[in-house]
Structure formats: C-alpha cells, structure tokens
Design a protein around this motif. Sequence first.
Motif, short mmCIF file in Angstrom:
data_model
loop_
_atom_site.label_atom_id
_atom_site.label_comp_id
_atom_site.label_asym_id
_atom_site.label_seq_id
_atom_site.Cartn_x
_atom_site.Cartn_y
_atom_site.Cartn_z
N ASP A 122 13.88 43.76 -15.75
CA ASP A 122 12.78 43.16 -14.98
C ASP A 122 11.46 43.18 -15.73
N ALA A 123 11.48 43.46 -17.02
CA ALA A 123 10.25 43.52 -17.82
C ALA A 123 9.62 42.13 -17.92
N SER A 124 8.34 42.12 -18.19
CA SER A 124 7.63 40.85 -18.40
C SER A 124 7.84 40.39 -19.84
N LEU A 125 7.83 39.08 -20.04
CA LEU A 125 8.11 38.48 -21.34
C LEU A 125 6.85 37.84 -21.92
N LEU A 126 6.62 38.09 -23.21
CA LEU A 126 5.52 37.46 -23.93
C LEU A 126 6.11 36.69 -25.10
N ARG A 127 5.79 35.41 -25.23
CA ARG A 127 6.17 34.63 -26.39
C ARG A 127 4.97 34.61 -27.31
N VAL A 128 5.13 35.20 -28.49
CA VAL A 128 4.00 35.40 -29.39
C VAL A 128 4.20 34.55 -30.64
N TYR A 129 3.20 33.72 -30.95
CA TYR A 129 3.24 32.76 -32.04
C TYR A 129 2.15 33.07 -33.05
N PRO A 130 2.15 32.41 -34.20
CA PRO A 130 1.11 32.65 -35.20
C PRO A 130 -0.30 32.50 -34.60
N GLY A 131 -1.15 33.45 -34.97
CA GLY A 131 -2.52 33.42 -34.47
C GLY A 131 -2.69 34.16 -33.16
N GLN A 132 -1.61 34.64 -32.58
CA GLN A 132 -1.70 35.39 -31.32
C GLN A 132 -1.39 36.86 -31.57
N ALA A 133 -1.77 37.69 -30.61
CA ALA A 133 -1.52 39.12 -30.71
C ALA A 133 -1.31 39.70 -29.32
N ALA A 134 -0.75 40.90 -29.31
CA ALA A 134 -0.58 41.66 -28.07
C ALA A 134 -1.09 43.07 -28.31
N ILE A 135 -1.71 43.63 -27.29
CA ILE A 135 -2.16 45.02 -27.35
C ILE A 135 -1.34 45.81 -26.35
N PHE A 136 -0.70 46.87 -26.85
CA PHE A 136 0.10 47.75 -26.01
C PHE A 136 -0.57 49.13 -25.98
N PHE A 137 -0.92 49.56 -24.78
CA PHE A 137 -1.56 50.84 -24.56
C PHE A 137 -0.49 51.91 -24.30
N PRO A 138 -0.84 53.19 -24.28
CA PRO A 138 0.16 54.22 -24.04
C PRO A 138 0.93 54.05 -22.73
N GLU A 139 0.38 53.35 -21.77
CA GLU A 139 1.04 53.12 -20.48
C GLU A 139 2.06 51.97 -20.51
N ASP A 140 2.19 51.32 -21.67
CA ASP A 140 3.03 50.13 -21.78
C ASP A 140 4.28 50.42 -22.61
N ALA A 141 5.44 50.40 -21.96
CA ALA A 141 6.69 50.41 -22.72
C ALA A 141 6.88 48.99 -23.23
N HIS A 142 7.17 48.85 -24.52
CA HIS A 142 7.28 47.51 -25.09
C HIS A 142 8.49 47.41 -26.02
N MET A 143 9.04 46.20 -26.08
CA MET A 143 10.17 45.88 -26.95
C MET A 143 9.81 44.61 -27.71
N PRO A 144 9.29 44.73 -28.93
CA PRO A 144 8.96 43.56 -29.75
C PRO A 144 10.14 43.16 -30.63
N THR A 145 9.90 42.22 -31.52
CA THR A 145 10.83 41.77 -32.59
C THR A 145 12.02 40.96 -32.10
N LEU A 146 11.97 40.43 -30.89
CA LEU A 146 13.14 39.74 -30.33
C LEU A 146 13.13 38.25 -30.62
#
Length: 164
Positions: A122-146
């Motif tokens: 049920d996690a939220s999805l982010l599609r990240v493209y060139p020129g974009q970024a995401a900030i993950f704080f300690p409260e954020d479980a994240h799974m990148p590289t997909l």
Amino acid sequence: MALYGSLATLRAQAPRTDGLATAFAYVEELLRPDSAVQQRVRALADGDTQKIELTGGVFVIEQVYETKLRADGFFESHRKYIDVQAILEGEELMEVSDLARITVRQPYNADRDAIIYEDNPDASLLRVYPGQAAIFFPEDAHMPTLRIRTTPVRVRKCVVKVPV
C-alpha cells in the motif's frame, strides 16, 4: 513525510537548514550542463559507486546502476541522515511508506544507518525522472531503484546524505 519534485519545488517546501542548502547546491551542480559534478557522474561506469564528502557532515553517493524488479527491492529508513535522491539520467520508481504503516524486518544497523522493513503493497509511488529529486526523512521508509517499465533502465543518480 517525503518531498518530491523539481529542485525549485524542493527548495520551496523543505526546511531551511545548512545541510539541505548544501544538498541543494550539489544537486544544482549535478543538473547544470557540463558542470564538473555532471561530468564526473557521467564518467562513472555501469555499477560504479563513489562517495564524495561535501561540507558540514554532508556527503554524496554518486552511482550508476540498472533499475530492478520490485521483488528485488526492499524498504529502508535511516536515523542519522536525510536522503536527497536526484536523478541525472534514466528513470526509476521509488516507493515510500510512513513508518507507522510498515513492519521492521531487520532492526537498526548503525554501520549502515539502516532499518530494513517488510513489504508494504500500500506504499505510495513516485516516478522520478531526470531533473527531479525526492527527499526521504527518518520517518519515511523508502524503496528506490525500481523499474518503471518491464525492461531495466540505466540510472545515473546521486544520493546526498544530510545529517539529521
């Protein structure tokens, strides 16, 4: 909760700290055509990773890899650092979940500054493209590289680690 978007959007929404200012200055250089940072990251071979110390305890991990299947990914969070993940080339899917909605699989490893979690469909999805970024704080479980699509894509990316 995590922030996502262009560098201008992130600067407008993120807390104003010296560490994040250092991270944003680095990402700005990464995205500037023909900058020394961009040339260095473009020169990395497939599978390469290098760590560069910045200032104030901030450092960056410059990397090149192919995106992976979701089944090969995992959720993580950090206690000591905020992640600013910026894409120079390629595209990837990043998932994010609030820690209250996810179960710990491996407890905190201080050497890696990481907690590993069970899957959260049920996690939220982010599609990240060139020129974009995401900030993950300690409260954020994240799974990148997909992978976004069925075939892998080469990604040139930098993860700026900002002390909490």
